[in-house]
Design a protein around this motif. Structure first.
Motif, PDB file in Angstrom:
ATOM      1  N   SER A   7       0.812  -1.216   0.000  1.00 20.73           N
ATOM      2  CA  SER A   7       0.000   0.000   0.000  1.00 20.73           C
ATOM      3  C   SER A   7       0.847   1.267   0.000  1.00 20.73           C
ATOM      4  O   SER A   7       0.529   2.222  -0.712  1.00 20.73           O
ATOM      5  CB  SER A   7      -0.976   0.002   1.169  1.00 20.73           C
ATOM      6  N   ALA A   8       1.920   1.311   0.771  1.00 25.12           N
ATOM      7  CA  ALA A   8       2.753   2.513   0.804  1.00 25.12           C
ATOM      8  C   ALA A   8       3.397   2.757  -0.562  1.00 25.12           C
ATOM      9  O   ALA A   8       3.425   3.885  -1.053  1.00 25.12           O
ATOM     10  CB  ALA A   8       3.823   2.392   1.880  1.00 25.12           C
ATOM     11  N   GLU A   9       3.862   1.688  -1.174  1.00 26.51           N
ATOM     12  CA  GLU A   9       4.482   1.801  -2.505  1.00 26.51           C
ATOM     13  C   GLU A   9       3.456   2.251  -3.555  1.00 26.51           C
ATOM     14  O   GLU A   9       3.733   3.115  -4.381  1.00 26.51           O
ATOM     15  CB  GLU A   9       5.067   0.446  -2.901  1.00 26.51           C
ATOM     16  N   LEU A  10       2.265   1.672  -3.520  1.00 27.43           N
ATOM     17  CA  LEU A  10       1.220   2.063  -4.466  1.00 27.43           C
ATOM     18  C   LEU A  10       0.800   3.511  -4.263  1.00 27.43           C
ATOM     19  O   LEU A  10       0.602   4.254  -5.220  1.00 27.43           O
ATOM     20  CB  LEU A  10       0.010   1.137  -4.333  1.00 27.43           C
ATOM     21  N   ALA A  11       0.675   3.936  -2.997  1.00 30.30           N
ATOM     22  CA  ALA A  11       0.292   5.326  -2.709  1.00 30.30           C
ATOM     23  C   ALA A  11       1.361   6.288  -3.194  1.00 30.30           C
ATOM     24  O   ALA A  11       1.051   7.327  -3.784  1.00 30.30           O
ATOM     25  CB  ALA A  11       0.048   5.497  -1.215  1.00 30.30           C
ATOM     26  N   ALA A  12       2.613   5.945  -2.971  1.00 26.80           N
ATOM     27  CA  ALA A  12       3.704   6.810  -3.416  1.00 26.80           C
ATOM     28  C   ALA A  12       3.723   6.912  -4.937  1.00 26.80           C
ATOM     29  O   ALA A  12       3.905   8.001  -5.497  1.00 26.80           O
ATOM     30  CB  ALA A  12       5.036   6.290  -2.898  1.00 26.80           C
ATOM     31  N   ALA A  13       3.505   5.803  -5.609  1.00 28.25           N
ATOM     32  CA  ALA A  13       3.479   5.808  -7.074  1.00 28.25           C
ATOM     33  C   ALA A  13       2.305   6.647  -7.567  1.00 28.25           C
ATOM     34  O   ALA A  13       2.433   7.411  -8.531  1.00 28.25           O
ATOM     35  CB  ALA A  13       3.391   4.385  -7.608  1.00 28.25           C
ATOM     36  N   ARG A  14       1.178   6.528  -6.910  1.00 25.51           N
ATOM     37  CA  ARG A  14      -0.003   7.297  -7.308  1.00 25.51           C
ATOM     38  C   ARG A  14       0.223   8.791  -7.086  1.00 25.51           C
ATOM     39  O   ARG A  14      -0.132   9.606  -7.923  1.00 25.51           O
ATOM     40  CB  ARG A  14      -1.213   6.802  -6.508  1.00 25.51           C
ATOM     41  N   ARG A  15       0.817   9.146  -5.950  1.00 28.31           N
ATOM     42  CA  ARG A  15       1.095  10.555  -5.673  1.00 28.31           C
ATOM     43  C   ARG A  15       2.056  11.130  -6.711  1.00 28.31           C
ATOM     44  O   ARG A  15       1.925  12.282  -7.096  1.00 28.31           O
ATOM     45  CB  ARG A  15       1.681  10.722  -4.269  1.00 28.31           C
TER      46      ARG A  15
END
Length: 73
Positions: free
Chosen positions: A52-60
């Motif tokens: 989730s942290a990696e996906l959120a960072a990629a999305r941001r």
């Protein structure tokens, strides 16, 4: 709840009862499918939690500040 459709289609007590039963069966069918979908979605979210942290960072990184609603969120 069924008074208006029963009156509109000139349904008697028996036909109104049948209509009520059909609506109940359809609603039950929908609830069963929604419950199954919720279980599948929850399992997928749990499976992806470590990412989730990696996906959120990629999305941001793909979003422009102040324009998040245009990015397909």
């Amino acid at each position: 709840m069924l008074a208006q459709p029963a009156d509109r289609f000139n349904l008697g007590l028996r036909a109104t009862g049948e209509l009520k039963q059909l609506i109940l069966e359809y609603a039950t069918h929908v609830v069963v499918h929604l419950d199954a979908a919720v279980v599948r979605i929850h399992a997928e979210l749990v499976r992806r939690r470590p990412q989730s942290a990696e996906l959120a960072a990629a999305r941001r990184g793909r979003l422009r500040p102040g324009r998040w609603w245009h990015a397909g969120c």
